[in-house]
Design a protein around this motif. Structure first.
Motif, PDB file in Angstrom:
ATOM      1  N   ALA A  31     -13.332  -0.354   7.158  1.00  0.00           N
ATOM      2  CA  ALA A  31     -14.299   0.517   6.498  1.00  0.00           C
ATOM      3  C   ALA A  31     -13.605   1.444   5.504  1.00  0.00           C
ATOM      4  O   ALA A  31     -14.103   1.668   4.382  1.00  0.00           O
ATOM      5  CB  ALA A  31     -15.057   1.329   7.549  1.00  0.00           C
ATOM      6  N   ALA A  32     -12.432   2.012   5.903  1.00  0.00           N
ATOM      7  CA  ALA A  32     -11.705   2.914   4.998  1.00  0.00           C
ATOM      8  C   ALA A  32     -11.235   2.185   3.744  1.00  0.00           C
ATOM      9  O   ALA A  32     -11.374   2.697   2.608  1.00  0.00           O
ATOM     10  CB  ALA A  32     -10.522   3.530   5.744  1.00  0.00           C
ATOM     11  N   TYR A  33     -10.679   0.967   3.903  1.00  0.00           N
ATOM     12  CA  TYR A  33     -10.232   0.191   2.740  1.00  0.00           C
ATOM     13  C   TYR A  33     -11.402  -0.196   1.833  1.00  0.00           C
ATOM     14  O   TYR A  33     -11.289  -0.219   0.606  1.00  0.00           O
ATOM     15  CB  TYR A  33      -9.467  -1.049   3.196  1.00  0.00           C
ATOM     16  N   GLN A  38     -13.872   0.519  -3.383  1.00  0.00           N
ATOM     17  CA  GLN A  38     -15.089   0.709  -4.151  1.00  0.00           C
ATOM     18  C   GLN A  38     -15.076   1.987  -4.979  1.00  0.00           C
ATOM     19  O   GLN A  38     -15.527   1.996  -6.119  1.00  0.00           O
ATOM     20  CB  GLN A  38     -16.287   0.714  -3.196  1.00  0.00           C
ATOM     21  N   PHE A  39     -14.526   3.070  -4.408  1.00  0.00           N
ATOM     22  CA  PHE A  39     -14.639   4.359  -5.084  1.00  0.00           C
ATOM     23  C   PHE A  39     -13.301   4.910  -5.613  1.00  0.00           C
ATOM     24  O   PHE A  39     -13.295   5.707  -6.541  1.00  0.00           O
ATOM     25  CB  PHE A  39     -15.253   5.394  -4.124  1.00  0.00           C
ATOM     26  N   PRO A  41      -9.858   2.975  -6.066  1.00  0.00           N
ATOM     27  CA  PRO A  41      -8.823   1.939  -5.933  1.00  0.00           C
ATOM     28  C   PRO A  41      -7.433   2.406  -6.349  1.00  0.00           C
ATOM     29  O   PRO A  41      -6.440   1.827  -5.915  1.00  0.00           O
ATOM     30  CB  PRO A  41      -9.337   0.829  -6.857  1.00  0.00           C
ATOM     31  N   LYS A  42      -7.352   3.466  -7.183  1.00  0.00           N
ATOM     32  CA  LYS A  42      -6.058   3.948  -7.631  1.00  0.00           C
ATOM     33  C   LYS A  42      -5.238   4.566  -6.508  1.00  0.00           C
ATOM     34  O   LYS A  42      -4.015   4.728  -6.617  1.00  0.00           O
ATOM     35  CB  LYS A  42      -6.231   4.967  -8.747  1.00  0.00           C
ATOM     36  N   LEU A  43      -5.926   4.977  -5.436  1.00  0.00           N
ATOM     37  CA  LEU A  43      -5.210   5.604  -4.314  1.00  0.00           C
ATOM     38  C   LEU A  43      -4.490   4.593  -3.438  1.00  0.00           C
ATOM     39  O   LEU A  43      -3.646   4.963  -2.598  1.00  0.00           O
ATOM     40  CB  LEU A  43      -6.181   6.408  -3.433  1.00  0.00           C
ATOM     41  N   LEU A  44      -4.797   3.321  -3.622  1.00  0.00           N
ATOM     42  CA  LEU A  44      -4.139   2.303  -2.827  1.00  0.00           C
ATOM     43  C   LEU A  44      -2.752   2.027  -3.364  1.00  0.00           C
ATOM     44  O   LEU A  44      -2.478   2.200  -4.557  1.00  0.00           O
ATOM     45  CB  LEU A  44      -4.958   1.008  -2.838  1.00  0.00           C
ATOM     46  N   SER A  45      -1.862   1.584  -2.545  1.00  0.00           N
ATOM     47  CA  SER A  45      -0.505   1.273  -2.978  1.00  0.00           C
ATOM     48  C   SER A  45      -0.511   0.014  -3.829  1.00  0.00           C
ATOM     49  O   SER A  45      -1.441  -0.799  -3.784  1.00  0.00           O
ATOM     50  CB  SER A  45       0.405   1.072  -1.758  1.00  0.00           C
ATOM     51  N   ALA A  46       0.526  -0.135  -4.628  1.00  0.00           N
ATOM     52  CA  ALA A  46       0.621  -1.300  -5.507  1.00  0.00           C
ATOM     53  C   ALA A  46       0.756  -2.570  -4.684  1.00  0.00           C
ATOM     54  O   ALA A  46       1.197  -2.548  -3.532  1.00  0.00           O
ATOM     55  CB  ALA A  46       1.813  -1.145  -6.449  1.00  0.00           C
ATOM     56  N   GLU A  47       0.373  -3.710  -5.315  1.00  0.00           N
ATOM     57  CA  GLU A  47       0.400  -4.971  -4.605  1.00  0.00           C
ATOM     58  C   GLU A  47       1.812  -5.369  -4.188  1.00  0.00           C
ATOM     59  O   GLU A  47       1.999  -6.044  -3.181  1.00  0.00           O
ATOM     60  CB  GLU A  47      -0.196  -6.068  -5.487  1.00  0.00           C
TER      61      GLU A  47
END
Length: 353
Positions: A31-33, A38-39, A41-47
């Motif tokens: 749910a968190a991911y 959705q709102f 995506p920049k806060l996620l770490s790089a691939e």
């Protein structure tokens, strides 16, 4: 619903907590991911990043904390359910140790099988302990009451002899001997009943000819019966059985003595019956019989009718008969038939193995 054993409940609780924590963790992380994709995506770490980013570490931390809280709540409730029987048991044990023998361990909710059985065993033990203490108090009071009369008479007569008030005449000496004999019989009856109640009476069973045993015993009491105004008639069926002859004679003598004390003078009848599986010894007299209220409890210690003189006996004779019959694997009964009081001892011809 059948109660689970303690080990089963522990196993299922651990498995359930593990699965619930995994499901909760996966659901929370997914749910968190989903929200981040959705709102924000920049806060996620790089691939190509090896380690999660700060926000992801935060998600994992929150997941661990919430999972730990949920697991702690469930574990606390389960532990309380398992510890409650032990607390109830400890509380009841403290109350009994403090003198309250009526205390019992009580469960407010279903418990594991082992705990429920432990509580049941403890309460059963407490019941037996309370009954034993009550019996001791009752027996002490009854024994003191029964011993008071013969001891008082002996003391008075002996004191009179010592002070010269009475002369040592044969009549007085016979009276003293009678009181001493009654006292000795009372003590022996008390000993036998105590051994029977505790299951410690040892029988010395041998194979006997029932008719011969009863006939020999009856001949010994004929003279005393005649002095008391009683006749004797015997109807003896021949047959062999395994029994303790001494205890069997004691039981029959107690029934004869009971008839002499409480029945009107009549022809006393002793009847034996022998079947393939059991034998029966009946002592029959002409009443006056016992009221139903007494007949139901006549074979308990110290039971007498309300109109019976307490000096006529100790109230232990029928209890001794019942105990000896039960020690042989049998029973004793009373019936009133056609104006006759029938006391019967029924027991197996051979002891059960």
């Amino acid at each position: 619903m059948k109660a689970q054993s303690l080990s089963q409940r522990l196993n299922w609780t651990i498995v359930g907590m593990t699965l619930a924590t995994l499901v909760f963790s996966l659901t929370f992380v997914m749910a968190a991911y989903s929200l981040l994709f959705q709102f924000a995506p920049k806060l996620l770490s790089a691939e190509d990043a090896i380690l999660p980013g700060p926000v992801e570490w935060g998600i994992y931390s929150v997941c661990i904390v919430l999972g730990g809280i949920a697991a702690s709540v469930v574990a606390t409730r389960v532990a309380r359910r398992m510890v409650e029987p032990l607390e109830a048991l400890a509380e009841a044990a403290r109350e009994i140790a403090g003198g309250d023998l009526s205390a019992r361990a009580v469960l407010s909710a279903p418990a594991p099988t082992e705990a429920s059985q432990m509580i049941a065993d403890f309460n059963a033990m407490a019941d037996r302990l309370e009954k034993a203490v009550d019996d001791i108090v009752t027996w002490n009071s009854l024994i003191a009451h029964e011993l008071r009369t013969p001891v008082t008479i002996l003391k008075g007569r002996l004191q009179g002899l010592a002070e010269g008030v009475f002369q040592p005449e044969p009549t007085l000496l016979r009276s003293l001997h009678h009181q001493a004999d009654a006292l000795a019989r009372l003590v022996e009856d008390l000993r036998v009943v105590s051994l029977l109640d505790s299951g410690r009476l040892q029988l010395r069973s041998v194979e006997i000819d029932l008719a011969a045993e009863i006939e020999g015993l009856a001949r010994l009491v004929e003279r005393d019966l005649a002095k008391a105004g009683f006749g004797l008639r015997m109807t003896l069926a021949s047959g062999r059985c395994v029994a303790d002859p001494v205890r069997l004679r004691q039981a029959v003598l107690a029934l004869v003595d009971n008839a002499v004390k409480y029945a009107a003078p009549c022809v006393l009848e002793i009847v034996t019956r022998v079947s393939e599986a059991e034998v029966e010894i009946s002592v029959i007299d002409r009443g006056p019989g016992m009221p139903d209220s007494l007949a139901r409890r006549a074979f308990e210690p110290f039971r007498r009718g309300e109109d019976v003189d307490v000096k006529s006996g100790s109230g232990l004779g029928l209890a001794v008969v019942r105990g000896i019959a039960e020690a042989h694997g049998g029973q004793v009964s009373y019936a009133w038939r056609d104006g006759l009081s029938v006391f019967a001892i029924t027991m197996p011809r051979r002891p059960s193995t």
